[in-house]
Design a protein around this motif. Structure first.
Motif, mmCIF file in Angstrom:
data_model
loop_
_atom_site.group_PDB
_atom_site.id
_atom_site.type_symbol
_atom_site.label_atom_id
_atom_site.label_comp_id
_atom_site.label_asym_id
_atom_site.label_seq_id
_atom_site.Cartn_x
_atom_site.Cartn_y
_atom_site.Cartn_z
ATOM 1 N N SER A 92 0.833 -1.207 0.000
ATOM 2 C CA SER A 92 0.000 0.000 0.000
ATOM 3 C C SER A 92 0.868 1.257 0.000
ATOM 4 N N LEU A 93 1.954 1.241 0.768
ATOM 5 C CA LEU A 93 2.863 2.388 0.815
ATOM 6 C C LEU A 93 3.550 2.596 -0.531
ATOM 7 N N ILE A 94 3.974 1.507 -1.149
ATOM 8 C CA ILE A 94 4.661 1.613 -2.447
ATOM 9 C C ILE A 94 3.688 2.092 -3.523
ATOM 10 N N ALA A 95 2.468 1.551 -3.515
ATOM 11 C CA ALA A 95 1.471 1.972 -4.505
ATOM 12 C C ALA A 95 1.133 3.454 -4.341
ATOM 13 N N ALA A 96 1.047 3.911 -3.097
ATOM 14 C CA ALA A 96 0.765 5.325 -2.867
ATOM 15 C C ALA A 96 1.937 6.188 -3.316
ATOM 16 N N ALA A 97 3.155 5.715 -3.070
ATOM 17 C CA ALA A 97 4.338 6.463 -3.484
ATOM 18 C C ALA A 97 4.417 6.576 -5.002
ATOM 19 N N GLN A 98 4.003 5.527 -5.711
ATOM 20 C CA GLN A 98 4.072 5.546 -7.175
ATOM 21 C C GLN A 98 3.252 6.688 -7.758
ATOM 22 N N GLU A 99 2.208 7.086 -7.079
ATOM 23 C CA GLU A 99 1.372 8.186 -7.568
ATOM 24 C C GLU A 99 2.132 9.509 -7.603
ATOM 25 N N LYS A 100 3.217 9.595 -6.831
ATOM 26 C CA LYS A 100 3.953 10.852 -6.713
ATOM 27 C C LYS A 100 5.369 10.764 -7.277
ATOM 28 N N ILE A 101 5.727 9.597 -7.836
ATOM 29 C CA ILE A 101 7.099 9.360 -8.278
ATOM 30 C C ILE A 101 7.106 9.026 -9.763
ATOM 31 N N HIS A 102 7.981 9.657 -10.521
ATOM 32 C CA HIS A 102 8.069 9.396 -11.957
ATOM 33 C C HIS A 102 8.723 8.053 -12.270
ATOM 34 N N ILE A 103 9.543 7.553 -11.350
ATOM 35 C CA ILE A 103 10.278 6.309 -11.555
ATOM 36 C C ILE A 103 9.347 5.117 -11.315
ATOM 37 N N PRO A 104 9.308 4.127 -12.228
ATOM 38 C CA PRO A 104 8.453 2.952 -11.998
ATOM 39 C C PRO A 104 8.951 2.113 -10.832
ATOM 40 N N LEU A 105 8.011 1.598 -10.062
ATOM 41 C CA LEU A 105 8.335 0.820 -8.868
ATOM 42 C C LEU A 105 7.813 -0.607 -8.993
#
Length: 363
Positions: free
Chosen positions: A150-163
């Motif tokens: 959940s934390l990683i998915a939320a971070a992806q919304e704000k990060i240009h780099i794919p996770l």
């Protein structure tokens, strides 16, 4: 049929593994800036961090043939002038929390937005998939891993780099906690906790231990198949397997010619071990390479035999890759991506360029 939850493209298909030389923001910056890496893996973290104890959690390099050990400096690449080609560690996980790692990645992402890309495209206009990605390695209980997702998915919304998220189920050094990846039911518990999250979301992978007999492979494959049966469309939510982690229960002497003991190794011989305490740790590097190749080859074959459910799962091959030859062998047995661990500690970032030059552009 449901869409396949595949890992984004890793180009070039060469990365670092989750290891102590991918701990700090500066470590990750340097790995990300290296032109010969196609993605970067963070050191394995927990939501609440790991209680690292430098007196207990250590690593050494050693020469496999001479059995000579070197207590390294913490900076990668300071053992390059030796004949060391193996490593042994009693490490656990990173003392840095997952939230901090996501903050590191956000910092790097913001830095990338300020730089023109190699093709002249404006960073602000680039799609997420056009950036070099981060594989965020995590561990914990099934509930903690779900929280990590959940934390990683939320971070992806704000990060240009794919996770992507790698679930480390294979550390051999955690007392009273055997690696879950040896148990079908334990693996399935993790996958069921993530049911419904991975398809179309953040790619999920499992980091596996070195398997040594058929029942261990079958336990993993059975769990993956069962996870597929529980998903709409009958496709496993797993995108990749990282094979392998270190081999536990290994021991290296501090001296290649220890004095003969009286059989009571836990007392009279303790000072002779290269690692503290009982001296036992997880082994990697050149001595692990044949076993790692066997794991990658076997997993690739078994996944392919179950094409509709599991055939999409890629294998990241890790274990004893120290040069271009090791990279070629991993690719030859089916690794879609090749990872470097001990080699990074031995040679520093130079190992990626060395492999690149050795391949002559033939990835």
């Amino acid at each position: 049929m449901a869409s396949k939850p595949c890992l984004w493209e890793v180009n070039p298909p060469l990365i670092n593994s989750a290891n102590p030389w991918a701990t700090t923001l500066e470590d990750l910056r340097l790995l990300y800036a290296c032109p010969s890496t196609g993605a970067v893996t963070t050191r394995t973290s927990l939501v609440g961090g790991f209680g690292h104890d430098s007196e207990k959690h250590q690593y050494v390099f050693f020469d496999t043939a001479a059995h000579t050990a070197t207590n390294p400096d913490v900076k990668a690449g300071l053992s390059r002038d030796t004949d060391n080609n193996g490593s042994l560690n009693s490490l656990g996980y990173s003392p840095i929390t997952l939230t901090s790692y996501l903050g590191f990645i956000k910092t790097i992402s913001e830095e990338q937005k300020q730089q023109p890309s190699f093709d002249g495209e404006s960073p602000a206009s680039k799609k997420v998939s056009n950036y070099k990605g981060f594989i965020v390695s995590v561990t914990g209980t099934p509930e903690e891993v779900l929280a990590s997702y959940s934390l990683i998915a939320a971070a992806q919304e704000k990060i240009h780099i794919p996770l992507a998220m790698e679930i480390n189920l294979s550390c051999p050094n955690i007392a009273n906690k055997p690696p879950p990846a040896y148990s079908r039911d334990a693996i399935l518990e993790y996958l069921r906790s993530l049911s419904g999250h991975a398809l179309g979301g953040i790619p999920i992978g499992l980091k596996t231990p070195p398997y040594t007999h058929a029942a261990q492979y079958e336990a993993l494959i059975d769990a993956l198949e069962a996870s597929a049966n529980g998903e709409a469309g009958g496709v496993s939510p797993v995108s990749f397997l990282t094979a392998t982690n270190t081999l536990g229960s290994c021991l290296v002497f501090a001296s290649p010619t220890p004095s003969s003991g009286d059989g009571d190794s836990t007392t009279s011989m303790a000072a002779a071990w290269a690692l503290p305490g009982a001296g036992i740790g997880g082994m990697a590097g050149a001595p692990l390479h044949p076993l790692a190749l066997g794991n990658v080859a076997t997993l690739r074959r078994m996944l392919g035999e179950r094409g509709d459910k599991l055939g999409h799962i890629q294998v990241i091959g890790i274990g004893g890759v120290l040069d271009a030859g090791g990279y070629r062998r991993m690719r030859a047995v089916g690794a879609a991506v090749v990872g470097v661990g001990t080699g990074l500690g031995l040679k520093g970032l130079d190992i990626f360029g060395e492999i690149d030059r050795g391949l002559g552009g033939q990835w």
